[in-house]
Design an enzyme around this catalytic site. Sequence first.
Site, PDB file in Angstrom:
ATOM      1  N   SER A 122       3.476   4.328 -15.629  1.00 17.85           N
ATOM      2  CA  SER A 122       2.249   4.688 -16.346  1.00 17.85           C
ATOM      3  C   SER A 122       1.155   4.914 -15.382  1.00 17.85           C
ATOM      4  CB  SER A 122       1.980   4.295 -17.449  1.00 17.85           C
ATOM      5  OG  SER A 122       3.148   3.878 -18.156  1.00 17.85           O
ATOM      6  N   HIS A 170       0.819   1.288 -13.542  1.00 14.97           N
ATOM      7  CA  HIS A 170       1.738   0.206 -14.003  1.00 14.97           C
ATOM      8  C   HIS A 170       3.019   0.589 -13.977  1.00 14.97           C
ATOM      9  CE1 HIS A 170       2.017  -3.579 -15.983  1.00 14.97           C
ATOM     10  NE2 HIS A 170       2.953  -2.935 -17.002  1.00 14.97           N
ATOM     11  N   ASP A 173      -3.954  -3.526 -18.993  1.00 17.81           N
ATOM     12  CA  ASP A 173      -3.093  -2.292 -19.022  1.00 17.81           C
ATOM     13  C   ASP A 173      -3.021  -1.682 -20.576  1.00 17.81           C
ATOM     14  OD1 ASP A 173      -2.282  -2.997 -16.474  1.00 17.81           O
ATOM     15  OD2 ASP A 173      -0.686  -4.519 -17.401  1.00 17.81           O
ATOM     16  N   ASN A 191      -5.289   3.015 -13.055  1.00 20.83           N
ATOM     17  CA  ASN A 191      -4.264   1.943 -12.554  1.00 20.83           C
ATOM     18  C   ASN A 191      -3.005   2.686 -12.696  1.00 20.83           C
ATOM     19  OD1 ASN A 191      -3.296  -0.384 -11.555  1.00 20.83           O
ATOM     20  ND2 ASN A 191      -2.967  -0.850 -13.565  1.00 20.83           N
ATOM     21  N   ILE A 215      -7.508  -9.101 -11.788  1.00 22.23           N
ATOM     22  CA  ILE A 215      -7.929  -8.360 -13.255  1.00 22.23           C
ATOM     23  C   ILE A 215      -9.201  -8.249 -12.775  1.00 22.23           C
ATOM     24  CG2 ILE A 215      -8.430  -8.451 -15.665  1.00 22.23           C
ATOM     25  CD1 ILE A 215      -5.495  -9.969 -15.784  1.00 22.23           C
ATOM     26  N   GLY A 269       0.617  -1.071  -0.009  1.00 24.89           N
ATOM     27  CA  GLY A 269       0.169   0.123   0.010  1.00 24.89           C
ATOM     28  C   GLY A 269       0.790   1.318   0.052  1.00 24.89           C
ATOM     29  N   SER A 270       1.852   1.314  -0.427  1.00 26.16           N
ATOM     30  CA  SER A 270       2.805   2.460  -0.554  1.00 26.16           C
ATOM     31  C   SER A 270       2.147   3.488  -1.578  1.00 26.16           C
ATOM     32  CB  SER A 270       4.325   2.368  -1.228  1.00 26.16           C
ATOM     33  OG  SER A 270       4.538   1.724  -2.027  1.00 26.16           O
TER      34      SER A 270
HETATM   35  C1  GRF Z   1       3.850  -1.126  -7.671  1.00 27.88           C
HETATM   36  O1  GRF Z   1       5.029  -1.313  -8.126  1.00 27.88           O
HETATM   37  C2  GRF Z   1       2.345  -1.156  -8.600  1.00 27.88           C
HETATM   38  O2  GRF Z   1       2.778  -0.506  -9.674  1.00 27.88           O
HETATM   39  C3  GRF Z   1       2.483  -2.713  -8.741  1.00 27.88           C
HETATM   40  O3  GRF Z   1       2.726  -3.363  -7.559  1.00 27.88           O
HETATM   41  C4  GRF Z   1       3.460  -2.551  -6.745  1.00 27.88           C
HETATM   42  C5  GRF Z   1       2.681  -2.231  -5.435  1.00 27.88           C
HETATM   43  O4  GRF Z   1       3.178  -1.589  -4.468  1.00 27.88           O
HETATM   44  N1  GRF Z   1       1.387  -2.949  -9.766  1.00 27.88           N
HETATM   45  P1  GRF Z   1       2.289  -0.765  -3.358  1.00 27.88           P
HETATM   46  O5  GRF Z   1       1.367  -1.994  -2.780  1.00 27.88           O
HETATM   47  O6  GRF Z   1       1.550   0.341  -3.979  1.00 27.88           O
HETATM   48  O7  GRF Z   1       3.375  -0.464  -2.378  1.00 27.88           O
END
Ligand code: GRF
Length: 192
Positions: free
Chosen positions: A139, A112, A148, A110, A95, A18-19
């Site tokens: 992106s 990515h 995507d 989203n 998905i 969840g960063s």
């Molecule tokens: C991120 O790199 C996101 O783009 C990918 O999974 C990772 C999740 O990180 N799909 P977080 O849970 O938001 O820390």
Amino acid sequence: MEKYPGKKKMAVFISGRGSNLRSLVKYSKQKKSLFSILLVISNNPDAKGLKYASKSKIKNYGIKYKKNSNFENRSLKLLKKYNIDILCLAGFMRILSGNFIKKFYKPILNIHPSLLPKYKGLNTHERAIKNSDKFAGASVHKVTQKLDSGKIILQKKVKILKLDNQKSLEKKVLKIEHEIYPKAVDKFLSNL
Ligand code: GRF
């Protein structure tokens, strides 16, 4: 009375750490932001991000389910209950079905970890390094039924150095993700 008058009501779907959720929450608290986060949902009840949501006093739900459709139906009910205007996927590792996208009927964004349209799907950094790419990046795009592939709202790139490995690249790109996701949301909302 509305808690944040004029701001769009956002829900965030997560699966883990969840960063990106954290960066969205931080940004949303600024006066200038066009959104406020009312709801966090995870398909993984143990997701760390749920704890962060609780600490930030945001309603959150970890949904246990057997069939994807159970998760989606329960989520749709919650999105309706909280009158959500926009949904952001942030490290959400499922998905969403076409049925969900149609039924929600509001924008879904989203983030990515690649310079789309390059490297849709998983293992983006591994593939960029293997191909000796000069740049990697992140992106933010609209979610459609094709994985995507929806319209790109914002991208930022970062140089891949000779010494980079998957881990170091992941770290660099994650930093960019945190920077562009909230900005992309505001850009998207201001163009509605
Ligand atoms: C991120 O790199 C996101 O783009 C990918 O999974 C990772 C999740 O990180 N799909 P977080 O849970 O938001 O820390």
